[in-house]
Design an enzyme around this catalytic site. Structure first.
Site, short mmCIF file in Angstrom:
data_model
loop_
_atom_site.label_atom_id
_atom_site.label_comp_id
_atom_site.label_asym_id
_atom_site.label_seq_id
_atom_site.Cartn_x
_atom_site.Cartn_y
_atom_site.Cartn_z
N LYS A 270 19.65 -2.67 31.53
CA LYS A 270 20.33 -3.75 32.25
C LYS A 270 21.83 -3.60 32.02
O LYS A 270 22.29 -3.59 30.89
CB LYS A 270 19.84 -5.11 31.74
CG LYS A 270 20.71 -6.30 32.20
CD LYS A 270 20.19 -7.64 31.68
CE LYS A 270 21.15 -8.79 32.01
NZ LYS A 270 20.68 -10.09 31.48
N LYS A 282 27.15 -20.55 33.75
CA LYS A 282 26.95 -20.81 32.33
C LYS A 282 28.02 -21.76 31.82
O LYS A 282 29.12 -21.81 32.38
CB LYS A 282 27.07 -19.50 31.54
CG LYS A 282 25.93 -18.54 31.72
CD LYS A 282 26.14 -17.29 30.86
CE LYS A 282 24.98 -16.33 31.01
NZ LYS A 282 23.72 -16.83 30.43
N ASP A 352 21.21 -17.26 37.13
CA ASP A 352 21.49 -16.74 35.79
C ASP A 352 20.34 -15.88 35.26
O ASP A 352 20.48 -15.22 34.24
CB ASP A 352 21.78 -17.91 34.84
CG ASP A 352 22.50 -17.48 33.58
OD1 ASP A 352 22.96 -16.31 33.52
OD2 ASP A 352 22.61 -18.31 32.64
N ARG A 356 16.48 -9.55 35.33
CA ARG A 356 15.15 -9.15 35.81
C ARG A 356 15.19 -8.71 37.27
O ARG A 356 14.37 -7.90 37.70
CB ARG A 356 14.16 -10.31 35.56
CG ARG A 356 14.47 -11.55 36.33
CD ARG A 356 13.78 -12.79 35.77
NE ARG A 356 14.41 -13.28 34.53
CZ ARG A 356 14.00 -14.36 33.86
NH1 ARG A 356 12.95 -15.05 34.28
NH2 ARG A 356 14.61 -14.74 32.75
N1 BES Z 1 22.27 -12.45 29.74
C1 BES Z 1 21.48 -13.62 29.62
C2 BES Z 1 20.63 -13.63 28.36
C3 BES Z 1 21.36 -13.68 27.05
C4 BES Z 1 21.51 -14.86 26.38
C5 BES Z 1 21.81 -12.53 26.45
C6 BES Z 1 22.15 -14.89 25.14
C7 BES Z 1 22.45 -12.55 25.23
C8 BES Z 1 22.61 -13.74 24.58
C9 BES Z 1 20.52 -13.74 30.82
O1 BES Z 1 20.96 -13.19 32.01
C10 BES Z 1 20.32 -15.19 31.06
O2 BES Z 1 21.26 -15.86 31.37
N2 BES Z 1 19.09 -15.63 30.87
C11 BES Z 1 18.75 -17.00 31.05
C12 BES Z 1 17.45 -17.07 31.81
C13 BES Z 1 17.11 -18.45 32.29
C14 BES Z 1 18.05 -18.88 33.37
C15 BES Z 1 15.68 -18.44 32.81
C16 BES Z 1 18.57 -17.61 29.66
O3 BES Z 1 18.08 -16.94 28.77
O4 BES Z 1 18.96 -18.76 29.49
ZN ZN Z 2 22.13 -14.54 33.20
ZN ZN Z 3 22.34 -11.61 31.83
#
Ligand code: BES
Ligand code: ZN
Ligand code: ZN
Length: 504
Positions: A270, A282, A352, A356
Site C-alpha cells: 500500500k 481525518k 478513509d 483496501r
Molecule cells: N492509513 C489508515 C490506517 C492507519 C491508522 C495507519 C493509524 C497507521 C496508523 C487507513 O487508511 C485508515 O484510515 N483506516 C481507517 C479505516 C476505517 C475508516 C474503516 C481506520 O483504521 O480508522
Molecule cells: Zn485512510
Molecule cells: Zn491509509
C-alpha cells in the site's frame, strides 16, 4: 556509509578508536576476547563486575577509558543478558547498542568481536550477519533536513572491524557480514522513503526512486499511469486518486531468478503517500503521521532491492500502489460506487478506508501477471494497532501453508507477526445494499473486515496480508530501530524469498 570488514587478529591490538567486548549476565570472570581485554586493562572489567557496577543485562553498556594501555581510547562493554535467552535478535540489538554508544563519544573506527559465536553457541555466519544487520540498522539516521547538526552529536562512524582470532573463520564471517549489509541497506532504503515528507515523496517521486533503484540493481521496471490504469479498469484504485492533484503510479518491479515460465511470487504494498482520509477527512491531531501510509509500498521496494542483490533462484514481482488520498472537488464521495479491475462493484462508505481499494486492484493485477502466491503489506487499519499495539504486525491468510512459511521467515528475520482469523461470518459485515461489497464493515473487528475485503479479490491464490499500521513507525527508539520509519516487512519478505529458493 559505514564499512564493515572482517579481519584476523587479536582485538586487544586493534588500531581503532574504540573496542567492543561483551559479557553475559551473571558471569563473574570474563573469558575469551573480553578476558584478554580485561587483562590488558589490569583487571578493570573484572573490578566493575565485582563491585556491581556492571551486571551484563541485555543492552547495558559501560564505557572504560583505556588510558593508553591498549591502542584504542575506549573499551565498551555491552551486556548480552542471560546466556539461556541469547539469540540472533539479541546479536542485532547489542551490535546496534554498542555501535551507537561509541559513535556518541566520537569514535570513527571501532573493532568488535562477533557476539554469540563463542560461548553463545550461535552459527558463526548467522551471528556475523546479525551483527552487520544490527549495526547498520542501528546507526541509521534521517538527518538530511537538519541544517544545524546538534552540538553533542558526534560525526559518522566510518568503519567497523570485526576481529576474529581464528583466521580460518574469517571467510565465513565475511560472507555473513555481506548478507547482513545487503539486508540492512534495503531496510534503510525503505526507511528513507517512509521518513520523507509527502511534499517530497509524491507517487511520481516514489516511481523515480524505484526506477533508479531498479536500474542500479538490475530489476525490470515499469510504471502504470492513470491512463493505463483506466484502460485496465482499475476503478477502485482510481477512486482513491480522484481527489489528488498528484498523478497516481502503480510501480511494477520484476526479478527473474528462475526460468521465465515459472510463476512468480508477488509482493504488494500500500503506497498512500499521504492519507488525509479524503472527504471522510481525518482529525488534525496526529495527521502528519499519515505521511508514512506508504510504508507497505516502501517495504516492497526495499525487499526487491535486496532480492536483486542476493539473487535467489525464484521469480518475484513487486507491486507498489501509490497515490495520495485527498479531498477536493474531484474527490470520491461517500456513497459513490467504484468498479474494480475484476468487475466487482464497491460502495465506498468511507473514503478513509482507501488502502483496501488500492490493494484490490493491485491484487487483481498480480493475478493477471500470473502470481502463484501473494504477500501484501499495508498500514491498513487503526483497529490492528488497537488489537496488537506496536509490537506485532497482524497476519491474515487464506492459506495456512503460506502463512506458516511467512511466520517462519518473520521469526528468523526478527520481526513479529500474529495471526487474526478470517472466519466466514465476518463477510456479512461487508454486504452492501446497492453494490457487490462495501469498503467498511463497521467498528467491530475492523482489522479483520479490512483483510476480508482484500481476500474477496484474491480468490483462490494463496495469500498473506500483513497489517503493519502499528509497526511501520516507531515513536520511541529501540536498539536497532530509530524513531520514525522502521522498515518493517523488508526482512521478512527477503527471508521468505530466500527460503522459497531453498536458501536462508
Ligand atoms: N492509513 C489508515 C490506517 C492507519 C491508522 C495507519 C493509524 C497507521 C496508523 C487507513 O487508511 C485508515 O484510515 N483506516 C481507517 C479505516 C476505517 C475508516 C474503516 C481506520 O483504521 O480508522
Ligand atoms: Zn485512510
Ligand atoms: Zn491509509
Amino acid at each position: 556509509m559505514t564499512e564493515i570488514r572482517v579481519v584476523p587478529g587479536n582485538i586487544v591490538e586493534a588500531q581503532v578508536d574504540g573496542v567492543v567486548v561483551n559479557l553475559f549476565e551473571g558471569v563473574t570472570r570474563p573469558g575469551g576476547a573480553t578476558g584478554a581485554v580485561d587483562r590488558a586493562l589490569g583487571g578493570e572489567i573484572s573490578r566493575l563486575i565485582d563491585k556491581g557496577y556492571f551486571k551484563g543485562k541485555l543492552n547495558e553498556t559501560f564505557l572504560v577509558p583505556t588510558s593508553g594501555r591498549i591502542p584504542a581510547d575506549h573499551v565498551l562493554v555491552v551486556g548480552l543478558g542471560k546466556s539461556s535467552e541469547f539469540d540472533l535478535d539479541r546479536v542485532r540489538q547489542v551490535s546496534a547498542t554498542a555501535a551507537k554508544a561509541l559513535r556518541r563519544v566520537g569514535c570513527k573506527r571501532i573493532a568488535t568481536i562477533v557476539h554469540g559465536a563463542g560461548i553463545g553457541g550461535l552459527d558463526p555466519a548467522a551471528a556475523a550477519r546479525a551483527l552487520a544487520e544490527g549495526t547498520l540498522m542501528g546507526l541509521y539516521k534521517f538527518d538530511k533536513y537538519l541544517t544545524k547538526r546538534e552540538e553533542n552529536e558526534a560525526g559518522e562512524l566510518k568503519e567497523v572491524l570485526v576481529v576474529e582470532f581464528d583466521a580460518a573463520k574469517v571467510p565465513v564471517l565475511a560472507e555473513g557480514v555481506e548478507r547482513g549489509r545487503v539486508v540492512a541497506e534495503a531496510v534503510n532504503f525503505t526507511r528513507d522513503l517512509v521518513n520523507e515528507p509527502a511534499n517530497v515523496l509524491t507517487p511520481t517521486e516514489m516511481a523515480n526512486r524505484a526506477r533508479e533503484m531498479a536500474a542500479r540493481y538490475g530489476l525490470e521496471f515499469e510504471v502504470l499511469d492513470r491512463e493505463q490504469m483506466e484502460s485496465l479498469g482499475m476503478g477502485a484504485f482510481l477512486a482513491v486518486a480522484a481527489g489528488s492533484a498528484q498523478p497516481p503510479k502503480l510501480i511494477v518491479l520484476k526479478y527473474w531468478g528462475a526460468d521465465r515460465s515459472e510463476p512468480p511470487i508477488a509482493f504488494i504494498g500500500k503506497g498512500i503517500t499521504f492519507d488525509t482520509g479524503g472527504i471522510s477527512i481525518k482529525p488534525a491531531q496526529g495527521m502528519e503521521e499519515m505521511k508514512t501510509d506508504m510504508s507497505g509500498a516502501a517495504a516492497v521496494l526495499g525487499a526487491m532491492q535486496a532480492v536483486a542483490r542476493l539473487k535467489p533462484r525464484i521469480n518475484v514481482i513487486g507491486l507498489a500502489g501509490c497515490t495520495e488520498n485527498m479531498p477536493s472537488g474531484t474527490a470520491t464521495r461517500p456513497g459513490d460506487i467504484a468498479r474494480a479491475m475484476n468487475g466487482t462493484t464497491i460502495e465506498i462508505i468511507n473514503t478513509d478506508a482507501e488502502g483496501r481499494l488500492v490493494l484490490a486492484d493491485c491484487v487483481c493485477y498480480a493475478r493477471k501477471l500470473g502470481a502463484r502466491a501473494i504477500v501484501d503489506l499495508a498500514t491498513l487499519t487503526g483497529a490492528c494497532v488497537v488489537a496488537l499495539g506496536k509490537v506485532a504486525s497482524g497476519a491474515f491468510t487464506n492459506s495456512p501453508e503460506l502463512l506458516s512459511k511467512v511466520k517462519a521467515a518473520a521469526d528468523a528475520a526478527g520481526e513479529k507477526i500474529w495471526e487474526l482469523p478470517l472466519f466466514e461470518e465476518y463477510r456479512q459485515q461487508l454486504k452492501s445494499d446497492c453494490a457487490d461489497i462495501k469498503n467498511v464493515g463497521g467498528r467491530e473487528a475492523g482489522a479483520i473486515t479490512a483483510a476480508y475485503f482484500i481476500r474477496t479479490f484474491v480468490e483462490d491464490t494463496p495469500w498473506v496480508h500483513l497489517d503493519i499500521a502499528g509497526t511501520a513507525r516507531a515513536d520511541k527508539e529501540q536498539p536497532y530501530i530509530p524513531k520514525g520509519g522502521t522498515g518493517v516487512g523488508v526482512r521478512t519478505l527477503v527471508e521468505l524469498a530466500l527460503r522459497e529458493a531453498g536458501r536462508s
